[in-house]
Design an enzyme around this catalytic site. Structure first.
Site, mmCIF file in Angstrom:
data_model
loop_
_atom_site.group_PDB
_atom_site.id
_atom_site.type_symbol
_atom_site.label_atom_id
_atom_site.label_comp_id
_atom_site.label_asym_id
_atom_site.label_seq_id
_atom_site.Cartn_x
_atom_site.Cartn_y
_atom_site.Cartn_z
ATOM 1 N N ASP A 173 15.793 1.126 -22.187
ATOM 2 C CA ASP A 173 15.070 2.389 -21.915
ATOM 3 C C ASP A 173 15.636 3.521 -22.778
ATOM 4 O O ASP A 173 16.847 3.594 -22.987
ATOM 5 C CB ASP A 173 15.258 2.802 -20.437
ATOM 6 C CG ASP A 173 14.697 1.750 -19.465
ATOM 7 O OD1 ASP A 173 13.748 1.054 -19.863
ATOM 8 O OD2 ASP A 173 15.244 1.623 -18.359
ATOM 9 N N ASP A 187 19.730 11.981 -18.010
ATOM 10 C CA ASP A 187 20.320 10.698 -17.586
ATOM 11 C C ASP A 187 21.808 10.705 -17.894
ATOM 12 O O ASP A 187 22.652 10.343 -17.106
ATOM 13 C CB ASP A 187 19.740 9.550 -18.449
ATOM 14 C CG ASP A 187 18.482 8.953 -17.886
ATOM 15 O OD1 ASP A 187 17.690 8.447 -18.685
ATOM 16 O OD2 ASP A 187 18.300 9.003 -16.652
ATOM 17 N N GLU A 224 23.317 1.931 -14.374
ATOM 18 C CA GLU A 224 22.227 1.508 -15.256
ATOM 19 C C GLU A 224 22.537 1.882 -16.695
ATOM 20 O O GLU A 224 22.159 1.198 -17.630
ATOM 21 C CB GLU A 224 20.900 2.171 -14.850
ATOM 22 C CG GLU A 224 19.757 1.766 -15.774
ATOM 23 C CD GLU A 224 18.515 2.652 -15.703
ATOM 24 O OE1 GLU A 224 18.676 3.870 -15.491
ATOM 25 O OE2 GLU A 224 17.420 2.109 -15.870
ATOM 26 N N GLU A 225 23.246 3.008 -16.876
ATOM 27 C CA GLU A 225 23.457 3.540 -18.229
ATOM 28 C C GLU A 225 24.621 2.900 -18.962
ATOM 29 O O GLU A 225 24.860 3.216 -20.129
ATOM 30 C CB GLU A 225 23.678 5.065 -18.159
ATOM 31 C CG GLU A 225 22.542 5.845 -17.530
ATOM 32 C CD GLU A 225 21.196 5.623 -18.212
ATOM 33 O OE1 GLU A 225 20.167 5.779 -17.552
ATOM 34 O OE2 GLU A 225 21.190 5.274 -19.421
ATOM 35 N N ASP A 284 21.922 3.983 -10.145
ATOM 36 C CA ASP A 284 21.027 4.428 -11.209
ATOM 37 C C ASP A 284 21.120 5.953 -11.152
ATOM 38 O O ASP A 284 20.635 6.563 -10.201
ATOM 39 C CB ASP A 284 19.596 3.933 -10.936
ATOM 40 C CG ASP A 284 18.636 4.359 -12.029
ATOM 41 O OD1 ASP A 284 17.491 3.875 -12.024
ATOM 42 O OD2 ASP A 284 19.032 5.186 -12.890
ATOM 43 N N LEU A 298 19.741 8.507 -12.615
ATOM 44 C CA LEU A 298 18.533 9.329 -12.532
ATOM 45 C C LEU A 298 17.320 8.438 -12.765
ATOM 46 O O LEU A 298 16.817 8.298 -13.885
ATOM 47 C CB LEU A 298 18.593 10.471 -13.555
ATOM 48 C CG LEU A 298 17.994 11.790 -13.093
ATOM 49 C CD1 LEU A 298 18.561 12.262 -11.760
ATOM 50 C CD2 LEU A 298 18.222 12.880 -14.123
ATOM 51 N N ASP A 299 16.872 7.815 -11.664
ATOM 52 C CA ASP A 299 15.740 6.898 -11.755
ATOM 53 C C ASP A 299 14.455 7.691 -11.985
ATOM 54 O O ASP A 299 14.276 8.774 -11.429
ATOM 55 C CB ASP A 299 15.637 6.122 -10.442
ATOM 56 C CG ASP A 299 14.442 5.190 -10.431
ATOM 57 O OD1 ASP A 299 14.380 4.296 -11.289
ATOM 58 O OD2 ASP A 299 13.539 5.391 -9.589
ATOM 59 N N GLU A 314 18.563 -0.720 -8.186
ATOM 60 C CA GLU A 314 17.232 -0.220 -7.798
ATOM 61 C C GLU A 314 16.721 -1.026 -6.595
ATOM 62 O O GLU A 314 16.568 -0.495 -5.500
ATOM 63 C CB GLU A 314 16.253 -0.323 -8.984
ATOM 64 C CG GLU A 314 16.525 0.688 -10.101
ATOM 65 C CD GLU A 314 15.648 0.492 -11.341
ATOM 66 O OE1 GLU A 314 15.446 -0.658 -11.772
ATOM 67 O OE2 GLU A 314 15.173 1.510 -11.882
HETATM 68 P P1 P6P Z 1 6.286 1.532 -15.639
HETATM 69 C C1 P6P Z 1 11.444 4.260 -14.245
HETATM 70 O O1 P6P Z 1 11.684 4.071 -15.613
HETATM 71 C C2 P6P Z 1 11.407 2.902 -13.579
HETATM 72 O O2 P6P Z 1 12.621 2.235 -13.782
HETATM 73 C C3 P6P Z 1 11.108 3.054 -12.090
HETATM 74 O O3 P6P Z 1 11.638 4.217 -11.551
HETATM 75 C C4 P6P Z 1 9.597 3.052 -12.059
HETATM 76 O O4 P6P Z 1 9.057 2.576 -10.834
HETATM 77 C C5 P6P Z 1 9.241 2.101 -13.203
HETATM 78 O O5 P6P Z 1 10.335 2.142 -14.113
HETATM 79 C C6 P6P Z 1 7.973 2.523 -13.902
HETATM 80 O O6 P6P Z 1 7.692 1.508 -14.843
HETATM 81 O O7 P6P Z 1 6.278 0.231 -16.395
HETATM 82 O O8 P6P Z 1 5.185 1.597 -14.591
HETATM 83 O O9 P6P Z 1 6.321 2.771 -16.506
#
Ligand code: P6P
Length: 325
Positions: free
Chosen positions: A62, A68, A91-92, A114, A116-117, A273
Site C-alpha cells: 500500500d 500513516d 502494518e507499516e 494498524d 491508521l486503517d 485488522e
Molecule cells: P478496497 C484500507 O486500505 C483497507 O485496508 C481497509 O480499511 C478497507 O476496508 C479496504 O482496504 C478497502 O479496500 O480494495 O475496497 O479499496
C-alpha cells in the site's frame, strides 16, 4: 450525570478482568494517550502539510500516507516509552520491533496494530482509525521476542479495540467480557464512556462490500449479491474497514471482503485488522468467518502480514451469507 473516563473505567474493571495486572491496565491507558495525540493531528491534517503520500510503499504494497507514518511512529514511541510493552508488530513495518533487546523492559504483553486503517481516505476527510490487539508474550521474559509472540490465533487475544476518527472520535475495546465505547471529549481531553456494553443487532439493513470487484468474486458471493439486489438491500461501503465495521457493530448488517483475482486469499490482514475486529464483533454477539466458513479467531497465523477473506457482522446476516457459500 458525569460520564466516567477511560482511566476510571479501566481502574474500576481492573479487578474484574482475568488480566488484572496493573501492567495490562497501563498498556490500555497508553494506547488511549497515543490515540489522543493522533486524533489531534488527524483533525488538522490539512493545515500541517501532512496529507498525501510520503512516497514509500508498506510491507503489503500500500502507498504509505504521511499520516500513516506519523501515527505509526507515535504508536511505537508511546508503547516503547510506556515501559510496559515488550514489543509491537505494525502494518507499516516488515518485521516486529523488540523493545526488550536494549532496555530493562520485562513486560508480559505485545501489541499488534494498524496505525491508521483506511488512510487512503485521509485526504478526502473520510473516517480513518487505529486498530489494535494485545497478546500475552509466549517467550520467557528473559528471552528476546520471536515472531511466535505475535503470530498467535485471534482467540489468544487478551484485548482488542479500535479508535475511529470520524464525526466524533471513539475508542471501542473489549478485554473479553463486553464491548465498551468511549467518546473523546476535547473539552477535558478524556475518552468518556458513552456506549456501555455494546451489542450488535441480530440483523441489520446494510451489506458492505466493494461491489466494483463483483466480476472477480466467486459465483457463491455473486449469488448472495444478486439476492441482496432482488431485495433492494441497501449497500454502504466507506473503504475504511474500521469505519465499515463500526457502523456494522452499531446498526447491524454484514461487511464482506471476499477473495478477488488480485487478492485470492482476501486483502485484509489477519493479525491487525481481521482478528481484533472479529474479537469485538463476537464479544458484541456477532459472527466473523472467512469465505471457507472458518471462524477468523481460530485461523492459524504464520506470517505477520498474512491475509484472509472476511465476512463479519450480525448473526442473521452472516448466516444468510453462509447459506450461499
Ligand atoms: P478496497 C484500507 O486500505 C483497507 O485496508 C481497509 O480499511 C478497507 O476496508 C479496504 O482496504 C478497502 O479496500 O480494495 O475496497 O479499496
Amino acid at each position: 450525570m458525569r460520564r466516567i473516563t477511560l482511566d476510571e473505567f479501566i481502574i474500576a474493571n481492573q479487578n474484574l478482568t482475568k488480566n488484572a495486572s496493573g501492567e495490562f491496565s497501563g498498556l490500555l491507558r497508553h494506547l488511549g494517550i497515543a490515540s489522543k495525540i493522533i486524533n489531534r493531528v488527524v483533525n488538522k491534517a490539512g493545515l500541517l502539510d501532512i496529507l498525501g503520500v510520503d512516497g514509500s510503499v508498506n510491507s503489503t504494497g500500500d502507498d504509505v500516507q504521511k499520516l500513516d507514518t506519523y501515527a505509526n511512529d507515535l504508536m511505537i514511541e508511546y508503547l516503547k516509552n510506556s515501559g510496559i510493552c515488550a514489543g509491537v508488530a505494525s502494518e507499516e513495518n516488515e518485521t516486529f520491533i523488540d523493545f526488550t533487546s536494549n532496555s530493562k523492559i520485562r513486560s508480559s504483553y505485545v501489541v499488534v496494530f494498524d496505525p491508521l486503517d483506511g488512510s487512503s481516505n485521509i485526504d478526502v476527510n473520510i473516517s480513518v482509525g487505529t486498530i489494535f490487539g494485545i497478546y500475552k508474550r509466549l517467550s520467557h521474559e528473559d528471552r528476546p521476542l520471536s515472531q511466535n509472540d505475535f503470530c498467535q490465533r485471534g482467540n489468544e487475544l487478551v484485548a482488542a479495540g479500535y479508535v475511529l476518527h470520524g464525526t466524533s472520535t471513539m475508542l471501542v475495546f473489549t478485554t473479553g467480557d463486553s464491548v465498551n465505547g468511549f467518546t473523546y471529549d476535547r473539552g477535558i481531553g478524556e475518552f468518556c464512556l458513552s456506549h456501555p456494553n455494546m451489542k450488535i443487532p441480530p440483523k441489520g439493513k446494510y451489506y458492505s462490500i466493494n461491489q466494483g470487484y463483483s466480476n472477480t468474486f466467486s459465483p457463491n458471493i455473486n449469488a448472495y449479491l444478486n439476492a441482496c439486489a432482488s431485495k433492494n438491500t441497501a449497500l454502504r461501503y466507506i473503504g475504511s474497514m474500521v469505519a465499515d465495521v463500526h457502523r456494522t457493530l452499531y446498526m447491524g448488517g454484514v461487511f464482506l471482503y471476499p477473495g478477488t483475482h488480485s487478492h485470492p486469499e482476501g486483502k485484509l490482514r489477519i493479525l491487525y485488522e481481521c482478528n481484533p475486529l472479529s474479537m469485538i464483533i463476537e464479544q458484541a454477539g456477532g459472527i466473523s468467518i472467512n469465505e471457507k466458513k472458518q471462524r477468523i479467531l481460530d485461523l492459524d497465523v504464520n506470517q505477520l502480514h498474512q491475509k484472509s477473506s472476511i465476512i463479519i457482522g450480525s448473526k442473521e446476516d452472516v448466516e444468510e451469507v453462509i447459506s450461499f457459500l
